[in-house]
Design a protein around this motif. Structure first.
Motif, PDB file in Angstrom:
ATOM      1  N   LEU A 342      37.361  49.113  30.305  1.00  0.00           N
ATOM      2  CA  LEU A 342      37.423  47.653  30.341  1.00  0.00           C
ATOM      3  C   LEU A 342      38.575  47.120  29.493  1.00  0.00           C
ATOM      4  CD1 LEU A 342      33.623  46.802  29.992  1.00  0.00           C
ATOM      5  CD2 LEU A 342      35.015  46.508  32.052  1.00  0.00           C
ATOM      6  N   SER A 343      38.692  47.621  28.264  1.00  0.00           N
ATOM      7  CA  SER A 343      39.680  47.067  27.339  1.00  0.00           C
ATOM      8  C   SER A 343      41.108  47.437  27.730  1.00  0.00           C
ATOM      9  CB  SER A 343      39.388  47.533  25.914  1.00  0.00           C
ATOM     10  OG  SER A 343      39.505  48.938  25.801  1.00  0.00           O
ATOM     11  N   SER A 344      41.268  48.466  28.568  1.00  0.00           N
ATOM     12  CA  SER A 344      42.598  48.822  29.071  1.00  0.00           C
ATOM     13  C   SER A 344      43.032  47.919  30.222  1.00  0.00           C
ATOM     14  CB  SER A 344      42.603  50.273  29.558  1.00  0.00           C
ATOM     15  OG  SER A 344      41.800  50.405  30.727  1.00  0.00           O
ATOM     16  N   PHE A 345      42.079  47.126  30.755  1.00  0.00           N
ATOM     17  CA  PHE A 345      42.294  46.262  31.917  1.00  0.00           C
ATOM     18  C   PHE A 345      42.477  47.074  33.206  1.00  0.00           C
ATOM     19  CE2 PHE A 345      44.271  42.428  29.434  1.00  0.00           C
ATOM     20  CZ  PHE A 345      43.085  42.286  28.752  1.00  0.00           C
ATOM     21  N   ASP A 346      42.154  48.366  33.209  1.00  0.00           N
ATOM     22  CA  ASP A 346      42.253  49.157  34.432  1.00  0.00           C
ATOM     23  C   ASP A 346      41.162  48.778  35.428  1.00  0.00           C
ATOM     24  OD1 ASP A 346      44.426  50.502  33.459  1.00  0.00           O
ATOM     25  OD2 ASP A 346      43.326  52.307  32.877  1.00  0.00           O
ATOM     26  N   PHE A 347      40.069  48.272  34.906  1.00  0.00           N
ATOM     27  CA  PHE A 347      38.927  47.853  35.738  1.00  0.00           C
ATOM     28  C   PHE A 347      38.246  46.719  35.000  1.00  0.00           C
ATOM     29  CE2 PHE A 347      34.268  48.088  36.127  1.00  0.00           C
ATOM     30  CZ  PHE A 347      34.100  47.903  37.485  1.00  0.00           C
ATOM     31  N   CYS A 596      23.974  42.480  45.132  1.00  0.00           N
ATOM     32  CA  CYS A 596      25.156  43.322  44.999  1.00  0.00           C
ATOM     33  C   CYS A 596      25.796  43.126  43.630  1.00  0.00           C
ATOM     34  CB  CYS A 596      26.188  43.052  46.092  1.00  0.00           C
ATOM     35  SG  CYS A 596      27.290  44.478  46.345  1.00  0.00           S
ATOM     36  N   ASN A 597      26.256  44.238  43.082  1.00  0.00           N
ATOM     37  CA  ASN A 597      26.847  44.272  41.753  1.00  0.00           C
ATOM     38  C   ASN A 597      28.332  44.591  41.903  1.00  0.00           C
ATOM     39  OD1 ASN A 597      23.981  44.393  40.878  1.00  0.00           O
ATOM     40  ND2 ASN A 597      24.149  46.447  41.730  1.00  0.00           N
ATOM     41  N   LEU A 598      29.179  43.741  41.356  1.00  0.00           N
ATOM     42  CA  LEU A 598      30.607  43.815  41.658  1.00  0.00           C
ATOM     43  C   LEU A 598      31.461  44.166  40.443  1.00  0.00           C
ATOM     44  CD1 LEU A 598      30.996  40.631  43.897  1.00  0.00           C
ATOM     45  CD2 LEU A 598      30.418  42.947  44.592  1.00  0.00           C
ATOM     46  N   GLY A 599      32.594  44.728  40.723  1.00  0.00           N
ATOM     47  CA  GLY A 599      33.642  44.979  39.744  1.00  0.00           C
ATOM     48  C   GLY A 599      34.905  45.330  40.508  1.00  0.00           C
ATOM     49  N   SER A 600      36.064  45.168  39.874  1.00  0.00           N
ATOM     50  CA  SER A 600      37.317  45.348  40.604  1.00  0.00           C
ATOM     51  C   SER A 600      38.318  46.186  39.828  1.00  0.00           C
ATOM     52  CB  SER A 600      37.939  43.978  40.927  1.00  0.00           C
ATOM     53  OG  SER A 600      37.114  43.261  41.821  1.00  0.00           O
ATOM     54  N   VAL A 601      38.987  47.062  40.569  1.00  0.00           N
ATOM     55  CA  VAL A 601      40.055  47.888  40.022  1.00  0.00           C
ATOM     56  C   VAL A 601      41.327  47.052  39.931  1.00  0.00           C
ATOM     57  CG1 VAL A 601      41.519  49.903  40.452  1.00  0.00           C
ATOM     58  CG2 VAL A 601      39.061  50.006  40.941  1.00  0.00           C
ATOM     59  N   ASN A 602      42.012  47.156  38.804  1.00  0.00           N
ATOM     60  CA  ASN A 602      43.306  46.506  38.618  1.00  0.00           C
ATOM     61  C   ASN A 602      44.366  47.413  39.250  1.00  0.00           C
ATOM     62  OD1 ASN A 602      45.714  45.407  37.733  1.00  0.00           O
ATOM     63  ND2 ASN A 602      45.251  45.601  35.562  1.00  0.00           N
ATOM     64  N   GLN A 622      41.391  57.849  40.736  1.00  0.00           N
ATOM     65  CA  GLN A 622      40.121  58.574  40.865  1.00  0.00           C
ATOM     66  C   GLN A 622      39.324  58.537  39.564  1.00  0.00           C
ATOM     67  OE1 GLN A 622      40.523  62.671  42.031  1.00  0.00           O
ATOM     68  NE2 GLN A 622      38.321  62.956  42.333  1.00  0.00           N
ATOM     69  N   ARG A 623      40.000  58.735  38.431  1.00  0.00           N
ATOM     70  CA  ARG A 623      39.296  58.691  37.149  1.00  0.00           C
ATOM     71  C   ARG A 623      38.692  57.312  36.897  1.00  0.00           C
ATOM     72  NH1 ARG A 623      44.005  61.489  35.597  1.00  0.00           N
ATOM     73  NH2 ARG A 623      44.840  59.616  34.556  1.00  0.00           N
ATOM     74  N   THR A 624      39.476  56.275  37.177  1.00  0.00           N
ATOM     75  CA  THR A 624      38.977  54.909  36.994  1.00  0.00           C
ATOM     76  C   THR A 624      37.762  54.648  37.861  1.00  0.00           C
ATOM     77  OG1 THR A 624      41.122  53.988  36.354  1.00  0.00           O
ATOM     78  CG2 THR A 624      39.550  52.468  37.351  1.00  0.00           C
ATOM     79  N   ILE A 625      37.836  55.040  39.120  1.00  0.00           N
ATOM     80  CA  ILE A 625      36.746  54.764  40.063  1.00  0.00           C
ATOM     81  C   ILE A 625      35.489  55.549  39.695  1.00  0.00           C
ATOM     82  CG2 ILE A 625      36.032  55.064  42.468  1.00  0.00           C
ATOM     83  CD1 ILE A 625      38.914  54.279  43.262  1.00  0.00           C
ATOM     84  N   ASN A 626      35.636  56.774  39.230  1.00  0.00           N
ATOM     85  CA  ASN A 626      34.465  57.549  38.821  1.00  0.00           C
ATOM     86  C   ASN A 626      33.688  56.828  37.726  1.00  0.00           C
ATOM     87  OD1 ASN A 626      34.950  59.631  40.614  1.00  0.00           O
ATOM     88  ND2 ASN A 626      35.978  60.943  39.123  1.00  0.00           N
ATOM     89  N   THR A 627      34.401  56.333  36.720  1.00  0.00           N
ATOM     90  CA  THR A 627      33.723  55.617  35.636  1.00  0.00           C
ATOM     91  C   THR A 627      33.205  54.267  36.118  1.00  0.00           C
ATOM     92  OG1 THR A 627      35.121  56.694  33.969  1.00  0.00           O
ATOM     93  CG2 THR A 627      34.022  54.656  33.324  1.00  0.00           C
ATOM     94  N   LEU A 660      39.178  45.402  44.467  1.00  0.00           N
ATOM     95  CA  LEU A 660      40.487  45.545  43.836  1.00  0.00           C
ATOM     96  C   LEU A 660      41.091  44.172  43.608  1.00  0.00           C
ATOM     97  CD1 LEU A 660      42.955  44.978  46.113  1.00  0.00           C
ATOM     98  CD2 LEU A 660      42.073  47.123  47.009  1.00  0.00           C
ATOM     99  N   MET A 661      42.074  44.123  42.717  1.00  0.00           N
ATOM    100  CA  MET A 661      42.838  42.895  42.474  1.00  0.00           C
ATOM    101  C   MET A 661      44.271  43.272  42.136  1.00  0.00           C
ATOM    102  SD  MET A 661      41.051  41.812  38.874  1.00  0.00           S
ATOM    103  CE  MET A 661      40.587  43.035  37.656  1.00  0.00           C
ATOM    104  N   GLY A 662      45.163  42.290  42.253  1.00  0.00           N
ATOM    105  CA  GLY A 662      46.559  42.532  41.942  1.00  0.00           C
ATOM    106  C   GLY A 662      47.359  43.100  43.102  1.00  0.00           C
ATOM    107  N   PHE A 663      46.874  42.937  44.335  1.00  0.00           N
ATOM    108  CA  PHE A 663      47.579  43.493  45.495  1.00  0.00           C
ATOM    109  C   PHE A 663      48.992  42.927  45.604  1.00  0.00           C
ATOM    110  CE2 PHE A 663      48.698  43.319  50.044  1.00  0.00           C
ATOM    111  CZ  PHE A 663      48.631  44.663  50.362  1.00  0.00           C
ATOM    112  N   ALA A 664      49.133  41.600  45.457  1.00  0.00           N
ATOM    113  CA  ALA A 664      50.459  40.983  45.561  1.00  0.00           C
ATOM    114  C   ALA A 664      51.384  41.459  44.451  1.00  0.00           C
ATOM    115  CB  ALA A 664      50.334  39.456  45.541  1.00  0.00           C
TER     116      ALA A 664
END
Length: 936
Positions: A342-347, A596-602, A622-627, A660-664
């Motif tokens: 979370l604190s890395s902003f990766d997710f 539904c419980n949501l969260g997004s990958v940066n 893959q590491r981000t998504i696993n966690t 996910l977010m940040g596509f643009a």
């Protein structure tokens, strides 16, 4: 019209003094008590909004002349502009306070630009610049006040200028093209004798805010100055960045103790090894924030006691992580793992999870979907459940199709039903009355199948005319549309509307079964066996749907059969609608409330550069998504459920929605235009990776924790993955499906593994709008194109200048970033199209949302949709929309196999008056919505 500079000769006989026009002509807002103005000589005077009206009128006078200013149109416009300026100022300082005269003038300039009065705005800007130059030339050393007194706890003491300048220097450390002295100089303009110390800290932040449009890194400067203010508020003393590494280790335990004592935090948090977790906090990650992100957390997320924040950013992320790790065997290790992600902003978790994780009421889920039954008890039970679910920040989607139509017989009383509409009015008012924990507006969307006899009146719910008792201005609506209807539209056929009490089986059917039952009921109606029905041309109804969508923004168009034929959970129920943001497609019934419980990958955080080219780092992803999937799965067991139906459904099926977010942002970093085949390919590839790793992670969780209970009989269990369901949809439509089927990863291996081991979650992927969490992380929202390259964003936390940092970096490299470019971007509302000195390739890469043909948005969404087991929040942006164009777009969305669409965003009529010649279109959104990136 050529802009005219406002000269002193233009203004000498002030408008009010001349007798031509007085402030009594303007109905001014009254909610400005308590506001005071800091003049340039640092004296403080009462706020007088009538002076704003006079200043705006003088600006119009310089351009329109005396005759134009006397017109009723200009008088009305001046009144509206004045009201908007006063509203902006009072929204920023609702409890009163001081505002510098330059800030007021900034708001006037902004209001003129937003209104489309660009020539008047330009004249106003030139007038301000000329007088600023005069003041600078006339200023002498004697004009500078040598010292100021500040008020601290009712006592006056000298202003510690050197200490504050040190704060400015620390805020600018490590950043390029920012100037600590400039920040301090700007701050000094907003100080006055006797100013409270807290206001001094706020003045530092405001000074940096005003510079963001010149240099994006001032957004980080403003964030760090706010951080300094926050540390003082939480810790009770000023602590610099160097000292925070050690201070954080102690502050976590202090925060947990204070939160538990105040009955805010779950008492189980004290059972963690707090010294170990405190040592894991990374103070340097505080420096990642942009101003908008940290201010949003400060205003809406950090816990507080009697208005005083008790939570620092890294403690906040650890609190969320601890809340999600409560049931883990090695809680500390998992909490640290979650915290680091979370604190890395990766997710980033969704807003309800950030609000409530670790608290005494851990309502962590984002979305609830319900079906309302056709009886009075069921209807009011559904409304009650809306209120309970919404109380703790849940967004709602209600399926109202089972409720009988207007005029249908009520067997118990032998009376006639009032239909769906009056009950929806109650739903609307409940959403207003029960907001989301006092933190954001309540939100609900009603879904209705378009064969329902009340559907035509349902289309009118958001209109501003008609019987107010049958209007719902505060809720959203969506049409649940079958393939059969779309085929009738294609064939220009007839469509029949029924009351569900006469055709109860239609609600639970989809695909060919629905089509067969529907045709059977039409035949019965023709034979007179069904008395209450109506026939209408399918094209006529389709046009009315699109007309209302254009005029009111509703109903959203969602496709029933694509959602059901591609659902992995067909064996246990039917998808009867979606959620508030149209990305969730889960089964509902009278006995089950889908959750539904949501969260997004940066996504930009997972780009890596290799040989000068940017590409996704699959291993890191893959590491981000696993966690992330583990965190989302944990939500299900920890979650506070307001109703038994929600609890039972969520524990039975265990759906989650990874997005996910940040596509643009990714496209810009890779040098790709949104309107390009390469961008569509990237949408395909990124979604394939996201989904592959999400499904794989759910399988690994199943291996560790067990399958979800309704796995047997699912498409997963049969070895049918989302990509494979395109065949079922194409077959059901008779081949009317045009979408790419290509793949790059080893799906056969994953398919076999899922069949053998199972899945932990019935559904895994859903791309949500991410409006607020994208602000926190500092990336573009979701899959959206960029709205504008420079604009002012208004939301519950205030007004924020947003500038595209990637564009600024490129313009600097081209030696094009200067004051003139800033002015041009402001004048052309963040669009590059009319700025001749910018190269065409750059214009293409940074085209704004309304400059990207909506077909490209649909093509990219179709590539994603083939991989996603749920759906995606897809906004469509259309400049100069016509009926023919909307018909094309929504038919294209259906033919490409999209499950849902979200808002249609169009330019306001006044915004289309400009052309790309001397002027450019105003990028004004015709829809105002709390989750709209354009309107926040």
């Amino acid at each position: 019209m050529q802009a005219t500079a406002v000269s002193s000769s233009n203004l000498r006989p002030g408008i009010a003094e001349s007798g031509v026009l007085t402030t009594t002509d303007y109905p001014l807002p009254l909610a400005y008590s308590g506001l005071e103005v800091i003049r340039r000589n640092r004296s403080v005077v009462a706020f007088q909004p009538e002076k704003i009206a006079i200043a705006i009128t003088k600006a119009f006078l310089a351009v329109e002349g005396q005759h134009g200013v006397n017109s009723s149109r200009i008088r009305e416009q001046v009144a509206q502009l004045t009201a908007s300026v006063v509203e902006a100022l009072t929204r920023r300082l609702p409890g009163g306070g001081t505002v510098h005269i330059e800030d007021i003038q900034d708001q006037v300039e902004l209001a003129l630009m937003r209104s489309g009065a660009h020539d008047v705005a330009r004249a106003y800007v030139l007038y301000r610049e000329k007088h600023a130059e005069q003041r600078t030339a006339e200023t002498s050393a004697a004009d500078i006040v040598p010292s100021l007194q500040v008020e601290v706890d009712g006592q006056r003491q000298p202003l510690e200028s050197l200490a504050l300048q040190d704060v400015c220097r620390e805020a600018c450390a490590g950043l390029t093209d920012v100037d600590a002295e400039l920040v301090w100089t700007q701050t000094r303009q907003n100080l006055y004798d006797g100013i409270p110390l807290t206001a001094v800290r706020q003045a530092l932040v405001l000074a940096a805010r005003t510079l963001i449009e010149r240099e994006p890194d001032y957004a980080k400067v403003a964030a760090r100055l706010l951080l300094s203010h926050l540390r003082l508020e939480v810790l009770g003393l000023a602590v610099n960045q160097a000292a925070m590494a050690e201070r954080y280790a102690d502050s976590l335990g202090e925060f947990i103790a204070a939160g538990i004592a105040a009955e805010l935090l779950d008492p189980r948090l004290k059972d963690f090894d707090l010294p170990r977790l405190g040592q894991a906090l990374l103070a340097e990650r505080d420096l990642q924030f942009d101003y908008l992100g940290l201010q949003t957390l400060y205003d809406r997320y950090f816990l507080h006691i009697d208005g005083r924040r008790i939570e620092l950013p890294q403690c906040f992320f650890m609190r969320v992580a601890m809340g999600l790790a409560l049931n883990e065997i090695d809680r500390e290790a998992r909490a640290i793992e979650f915290y680091r992600l979370l604190s890395s902003f990766d997710f980033m978790c969704s807003t309800p999870t950030l609000f409530n994780s670790g608290t005494r009421h851990p309502q962590l889920s984002s979305c609830y979907l319900t079906t309302v039954s056709d009886d009075l008890d069921g209807i009011y039970q559904g409304i009650k459940e809306n209120a309970l679910l919404q109380k703790y920040a849940g967004g709602l989607g209600n399926d109202w199709t089972p409720v009988r139509a207007l005029g249908s017989r009520i067997k118990g009383t032998n009376g006639h039903s009032q239909g769906v509409i009056p009950f929806l009015k109650v739903v609307n008012d409940t959403a207003v009355a029960v907001n989301q924990g006092g933190k954001r507006k309540g939100a609900v969307c009603a879904y209705l199948e378009n064969w329902h006899l009340d559907f035509e009146e349902f289309l009118d719910l958001r209109k501003n005319t008609g019987d107010e008792r049958r209007r719902c201005h505060d809720m959203n609506t969506a049409a649940w549309v079958s393939d059969l209807f779309m085929q009738r539209v294609e064939e220009n056929g007839q469509w029949t509307l029924f009351s569900p009490v006469d055709v109860p089986d239609l609600h639970d059917k989809f695909g060919p079964d629905f089509a067969a039952a529907y045709v059977h009921h039409e035949a019965k109606a023709e034979r007179g066996e069904i008395r209450q029905y109506k026939q209408i041309g399918a094209v006529q109804l389709w046009r009315k749907m699109l007309t209302m969508l254009f005029e009111t923004g509703h109903p959203w168009i969602t496709f029933k059969d694509a959602c059901n034929l591609r659902s992995p959970q067909q064996h246990v129920g039917v998808v009867h609608g979606s959620n508030l943001c149209t990305e969730i497609t889960l089964n509902t019934s009278a006995d089950e409330t889908a959750v539904c419980n949501l969260g997004s990958v940066n996504l930009p955080a997972h780009l890596s550069e290799r040989d000068g080219n940017w590409q996704l780092d699959a291993d890191k992803l893959q590491r981000t998504i696993n966690t992330a999937m583990r965190m989302l799965d944990n939500v299900i067991d920890i979650n506070f459920y307001a109703t038994p139906k929600a609890r039972n459904a969520n524990l039975r099926h265990r759906p989650v929605g990874l997005g996910l977010m940040g596509f643009a942002d990714c496209l810009q970093r890779m040098g790709l235009a949104y309107a390009s085949d390469e961008a569509v390919t990237f949408a395909d590839r990124s979604a394939e990776l996201l989904c592959y790793y999400a499904y794989q992670a759910s399988t690994e969780l199943a291996e560790q924790r067990g399958r979800y209970s309704s796995f047997t009989g699912s498409l997963w269990q049969q070895g049918v993955l989302p990509l494979d369901t395109l065949d079922s949809l194409a077959e059901a439509r008779g081949g009317l499906l045009e979408t790419d089927r290509g793949a790059h990863l080893d799906w056969d291996r994953l398919r076999q593994r899922i069949s053998q081991i199972g899945m932990r979650n019935s559904n895994c992927v859903a791309i949500a709008p991410t409006a607020t969490i994208a602000n926190i992380v500092g990336v573009s929202a979701s899959i959206e194109p960029i709205y504008q390259n420079l604009y002012v964003k208004s939301n519950l936390s205030g007004e924020f200048t947003v500038v595209n940092a990637a564009l600024v970096r490129e313009l600097k490299a081209l030696d094009l970033w200067d004051e003139v470019m800033v002015a041009d971007l402001k004048y052309f509302d963040g669009s590059l199209a009319a700025i001749e000195r910018i190269p065409e390739p750059t214009k293409a890469r940074y085209a704004t949302a309304f400059e990207v043909e909506a077909d490209w948005l649909i093509e990219a969404a179709a590539r994603r949709q083939k991989w996603i087991d749920q759906s995606q929040s897809l906004n469509l942006y259309v400049a100069g929309a016509s009926g023919k164009q909307l018909d094309h777009l929504y038919r294209l969305a259906w033919r490409r196999g999209l499950k849902t669409t979200y808002y249609l965003r169009t330019l306001a009529a006044t915004a289309m008056e400009k052309t790309a010649g001397d002027d450019a279109p105003t990028r004004a959104c015709s829809i105002t919505d709390p989750d709209c990136e354009a309107c926040q």
